[in-house]
Design a protein around this motif. Structure first.
Motif, mmCIF file in Angstrom:
data_model
loop_
_atom_site.group_PDB
_atom_site.id
_atom_site.type_symbol
_atom_site.label_atom_id
_atom_site.label_comp_id
_atom_site.label_asym_id
_atom_site.label_seq_id
_atom_site.Cartn_x
_atom_site.Cartn_y
_atom_site.Cartn_z
ATOM 1 N N UNK A 48 38.269 21.381 63.101
ATOM 2 C CA UNK A 48 38.114 20.216 63.970
ATOM 3 C C UNK A 48 36.652 19.942 64.236
ATOM 4 N N UNK A 49 35.881 21.014 64.459
ATOM 5 C CA UNK A 49 34.450 20.849 64.700
ATOM 6 C C UNK A 49 33.782 20.211 63.486
ATOM 7 N N UNK A 50 34.157 20.638 62.257
ATOM 8 C CA UNK A 50 33.562 20.080 61.043
ATOM 9 C C UNK A 50 33.919 18.608 60.889
ATOM 10 N N UNK A 51 35.176 18.252 61.198
ATOM 11 C CA UNK A 51 35.570 16.843 61.125
ATOM 12 C C UNK A 51 34.788 16.000 62.127
ATOM 13 N N UNK A 60 24.994 17.304 63.962
ATOM 14 C CA UNK A 60 25.012 18.257 62.862
ATOM 15 C C UNK A 60 23.994 19.355 63.138
ATOM 16 N N UNK A 61 24.423 20.619 63.211
ATOM 17 C CA UNK A 61 23.478 21.698 63.501
ATOM 18 C C UNK A 61 22.498 21.957 62.364
ATOM 19 N N UNK A 62 22.749 21.417 61.166
ATOM 20 C CA UNK A 62 21.854 21.630 60.034
ATOM 21 C C UNK A 62 20.650 20.696 60.056
ATOM 22 N N UNK A 63 20.660 19.683 60.912
ATOM 23 C CA UNK A 63 19.532 18.757 61.020
ATOM 24 C C UNK A 63 18.485 19.364 61.937
ATOM 25 N N UNK A 64 17.260 19.441 61.467
ATOM 26 C CA UNK A 64 16.190 20.041 62.243
ATOM 27 C C UNK A 64 15.586 19.065 63.241
#
Length: 177
Positions: A48-51, A60-64
């Motif tokens: 659910x978190x990914x959706x 998005x945690x991958x964005x710095x």
């Protein structure tokens, strides 16, 4: 007007007021705070978190940084908006000219001066592929001779026709007709 104690008092009152605004009260959503039954107490599954991240509801945690949102990290084979047959045909037909700049995302190829095989005059060209369709309207060629300005419209038309003919041959050879 205020002394040091007065300024500190005003700042503390302002911080207290701001802290009171963000509490877990029953605002318009009713029970949406951190108390029992609130959103923060509920566990969200990883799927659910990914959706939610993919839909943009969660960051998005991958964005710095915020500037990473503007990066174009899409697959270039999907996002290119030019016709690949016209692009490749242009590279083949005008291979006697040196390429000075090429941008497949905008569809522009800028050539330096080159002499065609069997010709005596040097030309340079700018080619603009405007559309993903294999169509004559998708191609614009601007030629310039070394000695003077633009060449005749017939010469530019002959180069366009040669590029379009080769593009159609490439498409037929690939079997995508």
């Amino acid at each position: 007007m205020f002394g040091l104690k007065g300024k500190i008092t005003v700042m503390l009152l302002g911080m207290t007021a701001l802290a009171a605004c963000g509490g877990g009260g029953s605002g318009f959503g009713g029970g949406g705070g951190s108390g029992p039954g609130g959103i923060r107490d509920q566990q969200i599954s990883q799927e659910s978190r990914q959706r939610l991240i993919e839909s943009g509801a969660l960051p998005d945690p991958n964005h710095d940084s915020i500037f990473d949102l503007f990066d174009n990290n899409d697959d270039p084979n999907v996002t290119v908006e030019v016709n690949r047959y016209i692009w490749n045909a242009t590279l083949e037909i005008l291979d006697f000219m040196p390429i000075e700049a090429a941008d497949p995302f905008s569809g522009v190829i800028v050539y330096g001066y080159g002499t065609p095989p069997g010709g005596g005059r040097a030309y340079r060209a700018t080619v603009y592929v405007t559309d993903p369709a294999l169509d004559a309207r998708s191609l614009r060629v601007a030629l310039q001779g070394r000695g003077g300005g633009a060449v005749s419209r017939e010469t530019a038309r002959a180069v366009e026709d040669a590029i379009l003919t080769r593009a159609r041959q490439l498409r037929i050879a690939e079997g995508n007709l």
